[in-house]
Each structure stands twice: as structure tokens, then as C-alpha cells.
Design an enzyme around this catalytic site. Structure first.
Site, PDB file in Angstrom:
ATOM      1  CB  SER A  93      -0.917   0.078   1.249  1.00 35.11           C
ATOM      2  OG  SER A  93       0.091  -0.223   2.435  1.00 35.11           O
ATOM      3  CG  HIS A 100      -1.358   3.682   5.139  1.00 31.68           C
ATOM      4  ND1 HIS A 100      -2.505   3.347   5.507  1.00 31.68           N
ATOM      5  CD2 HIS A 100      -0.460   2.761   4.374  1.00 31.68           C
ATOM      6  CE1 HIS A 100      -3.002   1.861   4.840  1.00 31.68           C
ATOM      7  NE2 HIS A 100      -1.741   1.640   4.063  1.00 31.68           N
ATOM      8  CG  ASP A 132      -5.274   4.784   6.161  1.00 34.73           C
ATOM      9  OD1 ASP A 132      -4.303   4.716   6.696  1.00 34.73           O
ATOM     10  OD2 ASP A 132      -5.353   4.080   5.008  1.00 34.73           O
TER      11      ASP A 132
END
Lengths: 189, 242
Positions: free
Chosen positions: A55, A95, A133
């Protein structure tokens, strides 16, 4: 197979066997202490992590090793790559920070000078994902500092595959540990 | 090791290295003029004794040194000779195992308690571990050094005589002219009445190349080694006796 070494061990006595076991165990102990010391210095419980998903491509690929720190007195800013853990989720997620907000204390008229006196709220998104998210937060609207494991400071490509292999094939882990133990027990100094 | 009988020790040994070793009666039964004659008989290796073969990699000076050190300890720890003092080993074991236990405890604590709360405890554990490891290193470098054997011996000869021997060993590196060698250093002290009166002191050091004791397959000639060690130890015990 190890008849010679077993004979030697029997001949040399208890103290010697204890010394050899100590050799092996102290290697493990020093590894553990180095890990814990590193965690204390970087102020994070997991100073080195491995990327498991794609990701964050093209920045990080699966199998990359990441080095984290968690400076207690700095604000996290948009663009920082963070590793966070949602309570209730098994694995931490890597992330990038998309938005940050400060929760200002409305009761008082004063604003504190310290950068972290106000609570920080964060929203993250993976570079390679289309959406942010929110769905991963399991009910939370924002991430808080206490969920953050650390901020990425550096990385090493591909090295993490060793950890991934040992996690996917536990026999490999035990075989490695067993081999190391055998070696430490029969070698001297 | 099979206990050696007095008869076997006193039988005419193939290597009467000092030239003055009759099959001497054991030292405890009479008071010989120089107590060391009894010891010399003991220091001679017994050819008839069965030994396990010692085979090492003769390309590795480390392996050969360890084999020689072990043979030395076996030779000198016989019931009638020295009793090994294990202080250095025990200190190393104690410090080592203590540091391992502290590391284990700290790891367990850090695993059970959440990170922020556990920080002071983990700091304490890590610092204690570092301190113990440092202590171990300093001890083995400065105090233990090259010592491989420390032995004590008490004999009764009108009064209790205590003898103490400290043996160091090093490997001397090889050169184009010489093979690697085994350098033995001995330090000997004889005293009476609980260490208060000094009866004798001695120092010796000798070196032999490893090729003297190991053949081309790496099998150790323990007889030859023990004869040499016996000669050096006998010399230092006789040297400055009263």
C-alpha cells in the site's frame, strides 16, 4: 554424528557444560538487550519493522525494512510516514499522514507554548490506496499520538524477506535457532 | 578417570625425568627429606593407564591449545596432586548467568507491560545488563588473563604445608621458521601455617611447538605432553624449596 563432541563434553564436567550453555544463552540475551535498548533510545516499542503490503508503493515495497523513531516533543506533520497500531488490530500499518489537527483546549484562554501540549489528531492514507484510512480505524475518527508506533526515518530494501520467511515458515525459525544452539554448544571460545 | 592406585604411581615409570625417583612410598606415610621426591613420582605419567584418544583439528591452534589445556587440567587434578580451584570459572559463570537472567526478566517485563509504563523498568534492566557485561569483560581481561589452572595442595610434614600453583598458557604464533607453539607459564607458592610463613616461591615458563604433541592426523601424544608438564612442574616445585 556428534560422538566426538559428546565424549569431550562428558569428560570435561558440569562447569564446562554450564559455560557452553551460557555462551549460547548470552548471545540471545545480548540480542534481546540491544533490541530493548534501541527501543528505549528511539522511544518506540518496535524500532525496526518489515513492510508486509504494497500500500505504500512506489516508496516502500513488501519486504523492505523500516527504521522508526518516535520523538516525544515534535509534532507529526503532513507528509510524515507513520507506523500506527489500532487497538484491536493485530498488525501495525505503514501509511502517510494526510491531515493533522490540534485539539485546542477550549476551557482556557491561554495557548500552551509546548508543541505537544495540545493533543494531535491525525488522518493517514497509503500512497498506493485510493481512499484514506477511515475504514481501518475501526470506529475512530482520528488517530491520536498514543496509537502511533513511530515515524519512518530510513529503510533498507529486500532485507525484510528473511523475517517474512521466518514468519510464514516457523520451521525455518526453529531450525535456525537449533543450528545456532548446536554450534554454540560444541565450539569453544 | 579411574583412580590411580599408589602401586601404579610408584612403579618404575618409563620416564624417570629427574633421575632421582626411586619407586617412592606415598608422601603421607613418612617424612622424606625433600617432600618433592614423592611428588616427582606422582608427576610421572602412568603408561599403563588407559586413555581416551584425543583427536583435534591440527590446523587450528585454538583447538590444539584447548586440547593441551584440558590435558593439563586432567593431569594436575589427579587425587594425589593438585585440587583445582574453580574461582575464576565460578565468577564468570555467576556474572554471566546473572546477566542472562536479568535480560530475560527485562524482556518478559517489557512484553507484559505496555511500552510507556514499562520504560523505567526496562531502562533499569538494560543498564544493569550493560554493567554486568562490562564487569565480566574487565574481570576476564585484567584478573583472569591467560590463567588456565589454579591448584592447591595440602601435605602434612610436621606441619600443614599448603602449595598453590597458577598456570597460564598462550599460543605463540607461527613464523616462516617455526610452527605455532604452546607457551606454559607457572607460578608456584609454598607456605605453612595457613599462609603466614612463606616456604618457597617459584616461577617457570617454557614453550614447545605443537608439533611435539600432535601427529599428522591430529592425535595427541598425551604421554609426551604429561611428561613435559610433569618436568616443568617438578622443576618449579623443587627449585626454591627450603
Amino acid at each position: 554424528m556428534f560422538a566426538d563432541e559428546l565424549k569431550t563434553l562428558r569428560r570435561l564436567g558440569v562447569r564446562h557444560v554450564l559455560l557452553q550453555i551460557l555462551n549460547f544463552v548470552s548471545v540471545l540475551a545480548s540480542g534481546l538487550m540491544i533490541w530493548k535498548g534501541l527501543g528505549l533510545i528511539t522511544n518506540t516499542e518496535s524500532p525496526i519493522v518489515v513492510v508486509l503490503s504494497g500500500s505504500m508503493e512506489p516508496a516502500f515495497y513488501r519486504g523492505d525494512l523500516l527504521f522508526l523513531t518516535n520523538p516525544p516533543n515534535q509534532r507529526y506533520q503532513t507528509g510524515d510516514i507513520t507506523v500506527y497500531k489500532i487497538p484491536g488490530a493485530d498488525i501495525p500499518i505503514v501509511h502517510r499522514v494526510l491531515e493533522t489537527h490540534d485539539l485546542v483546549n477550549k476551557d482556557k484562554d491561554l495557548v500552551a507554548a509546548s508543541p505537544l501540549a495540545q493533543k494531535q489528531l491525525l488522518l493517514t492514507k497509503g500512497d498506493n490506496n485510493h481512499i484514506d484510512d477511515i475504514e481501518l480505524y475501526q470506529g475512530l475518527e482520528w488517530l491520536e499520538r498514543k496509537h502511533i508506533v513511530g515515524k519512518v526515518r530510513g529503510f533498507l530494501p529486500y532485507v525484510g524477506y528473511v523475517t517474512i520467511a521466518m514468519n510464514d515458515f516457523p520451521q525455518l525459525k526453529y531450525a535456525l535457532l537449533g543450528g545456532l544452539g548446536l554450534l554454540a554448544l560444541v565450539q569453544r571460545e | 578417570m579411574a583412580p590411580r592406585t599408589r602401586k601404579a604411581a610408584a612403579s618404575p615409570s618409563p620416564a624417570a625425568h629427574n633421575g632421582d625417583t626411586p619407586p617412592a612410598p606415598p608422601p603421607e606415610d613418612d617424612a622424606p627429606p625433600t617432600p618433592s621426591t614423592g611428588v616427582d613420582a606422582l608427576l610421572a605419567p602412568v603408561a599403563t593407564l588407559e586413555r581416551e584418544e584425543v583427536k583435534v583439528n591440527n590446523a587450528s591452534p585454538t583447538d590444539m591449545k584447548h586440547a593441551c589445556d584440558d590435558a593439563l587440567k586432567r593431569f594436575l587434578s589427579r587425587p594425589d596432586l593438585f585440587k583445582q580451584i574453580h574461582t575464576h570459572t565460578d565468577v564468570r559463570l555467576a556474572l554471566g548467568w546473572l546477566s542472562v537472567l536479568i535480560a530475560g526478566g527485562t524482556g518478559l517485563y517489557g512484553w507484559r507491560v505496555p511500552f510507556e509504563q514499562s520504560k523505567p523498568g526496562v531502562w533499569a534492566g538494560v543498564l544493569l545488563y550493560v554493567f554486568l557485561t562490562l564487569a565480566q569483560t574487565l574481570y576476564s581481561y585484567f584478573i583472569e588473563g591467560d590463567i588456565v589452572f589454579v591448584g592447591k595442595r595440602k601435605t602434612f610434614d610436621k606441619r600443614i604445608v599448603t602449595e598453590r600453583i597458577t598456570i597460564t598458557s598462550r599460543t605463540t604464533p607461527s613464523s616462516p621458521h617455526a610452527p605455532p607453539g604452546y607457551a606454559l607459564g607457572l607460578s608456584y607458592l609454598r607456605s605453612a601455617s595457613g599462609g603466614k610463613s612463606l616456604l618457597g616461591k617459584g616461577r617457570a615458563s617454557e614453550e614447545r611447538p605443537y608439533t611435539d604433541f600432535f601427529d599428522e592426523h591430529g592425535v595427541m601424544d598425551q604421554d609426551r605432553f604429561e611428561r613435559w608438564v610433569g618436568a616443568v612442574v617438578g622443576r618449579v616445585m623443587d627449585g626454591k624449596a627450603e
